[in-house]
Design a protein around this motif. Structure first.
Motif, PDB file in Angstrom:
ATOM      1  N   GLU A   1       0.835  -1.216   0.000  1.00 32.93           N
ATOM      2  CA  GLU A   1       0.000   0.000   0.000  1.00 32.93           C
ATOM      3  C   GLU A   1       0.865   1.259   0.000  1.00 32.93           C
ATOM      4  O   GLU A   1       0.624   2.184  -0.771  1.00 32.93           O
ATOM      5  N   SER A   2       1.877   1.278   0.876  1.00 33.21           N
ATOM      6  CA  SER A   2       2.658   2.513   0.949  1.00 33.21           C
ATOM      7  C   SER A   2       3.569   2.651  -0.274  1.00 33.21           C
ATOM      8  O   SER A   2       3.795   3.771  -0.750  1.00 33.21           O
ATOM      9  N   ALA A   3       4.053   1.531  -0.807  1.00 35.70           N
ATOM     10  CA  ALA A   3       4.874   1.624  -2.028  1.00 35.70           C
ATOM     11  C   ALA A   3       4.024   2.159  -3.191  1.00 35.70           C
ATOM     12  O   ALA A   3       4.479   2.995  -3.976  1.00 35.70           O
ATOM     13  N   THR A   4       2.775   1.684  -3.279  1.00 31.47           N
ATOM     14  CA  THR A   4       1.877   2.159  -4.347  1.00 31.47           C
ATOM     15  C   THR A   4       1.632   3.664  -4.195  1.00 31.47           C
ATOM     16  O   THR A   4       1.668   4.421  -5.178  1.00 31.47           O
ATOM     17  N   ALA A   5       1.407   4.080  -2.944  1.00 37.50           N
ATOM     18  CA  ALA A   5       1.153   5.502  -2.694  1.00 37.50           C
ATOM     19  C   ALA A   5       2.356   6.341  -3.123  1.00 37.50           C
ATOM     20  O   ALA A   5       2.198   7.418  -3.708  1.00 37.50           O
ATOM     21  N   GLN A   6       3.557   5.822  -2.865  1.00 37.68           N
ATOM     22  CA  GLN A   6       4.758   6.574  -3.251  1.00 37.68           C
ATOM     23  C   GLN A   6       4.885   6.675  -4.777  1.00 37.68           C
ATOM     24  O   GLN A   6       5.235   7.730  -5.300  1.00 37.68           O
ATOM     25  N   VAL A   7       4.578   5.589  -5.467  1.00 39.83           N
ATOM     26  CA  VAL A   7       4.656   5.617  -6.937  1.00 39.83           C
ATOM     27  C   VAL A   7       3.630   6.621  -7.481  1.00 39.83           C
ATOM     28  O   VAL A   7       3.934   7.431  -8.367  1.00 39.83           O
TER      29      VAL A   7
END
Ligand code: 5GP
Length: 186
Positions: A171-177
């Motif tokens: 979830e947080s990696a997706t948000a960063q992308v």
């Protein structure tokens, strides 16, 4: 019309970049995903024209010859490449496009299209990566070991990317992308 942007997303096999790309695409229908072509056999559950355009070596080599690929690479005895026409049409018609490719391909894309934005997805650790690759259950130990070796090669090239996102949790990696992609819209 404003042209779309080209995003290159790389990272070792098992780093979770496929899941992240799927989640990014779910949030914005303006973003298009380039389905790669490969000569590798489909894994269980993979669907032609959705996960990859599965093809044979001869057709793949013909397409290279015709200049139909934006980039290509041979990985563990199989060819992988990005069909050029669709990507260029999407960019021209204002869509942002994601290419999920390895660093060999990323180098070629940057040559051909220097405006591209390159994002590297890093696994939290090699140990975690090994667990994810084993967890797939679809590959032999030999293939897993080769994939791990390739993964270390991939990681060694992370610093040529514009951004590096560590995939501790999806979830947080997706948000960063998404944040990176949004920033580039401004
Ligand atoms: P897999 O067999 O796990 O689906 O993919 C193996 C590797 O090939 C991954 O690192 C993946 O990013 C890369 N790959 C997938 N599609 C392409 C492509 O179109 N071009 C290049 N250069 N690499 C690709």
């Amino acid at each position: 019309m404003k042209k779309g942007k080209l995003f290159v997303i790389s990272g070792p096999s098992g780093a979770g970049k496929g899941t992240i790309c799927k989640k990014v695409l779910e949030t914005d229908s303006n973003i298009k995903f380039s389905v790669s072509m490969t000569t590798r056999s489909p894994r269980e559950g993979e669907v032609n024209a959705v996960d990859y355009h599965f093809t044979d070596k001869e057709s793949f080599l013909n397409l290279i010859e015709e200049g139909g690929l934006l980039e290509h690479n041979c990985y563990l005895d199989n060819y992988y490449g990005t069909p050029k026409k669709q990507v260029m049409q999407w960019i021209e018609s204002g869509h942002d496009v994601i290419l999920e490719i390895d660093y060999h391909g990323a180098i070629q894309v940057r040559e051909a299209y220097p405006e591209c934005i390159m994002i590297f997805i890093m696994p939290p650790s090699v140990e975690e990566l090994k667990q994810r690759l084993c967890g797939r259950g679809s590959e032999t130990e030999d293939v897993i070991n080769k994939r791990l070796e390739e993964a270390c090669n991939d990681i060694a090239h992370a610093d040529m990317y514009d951004y590096c996102v560590v995939n501790e949790d999806v979830e947080s990696a997706t948000a960063q992308v998404l944040e990176i992609m949004k920033d580039k819209e401004d």
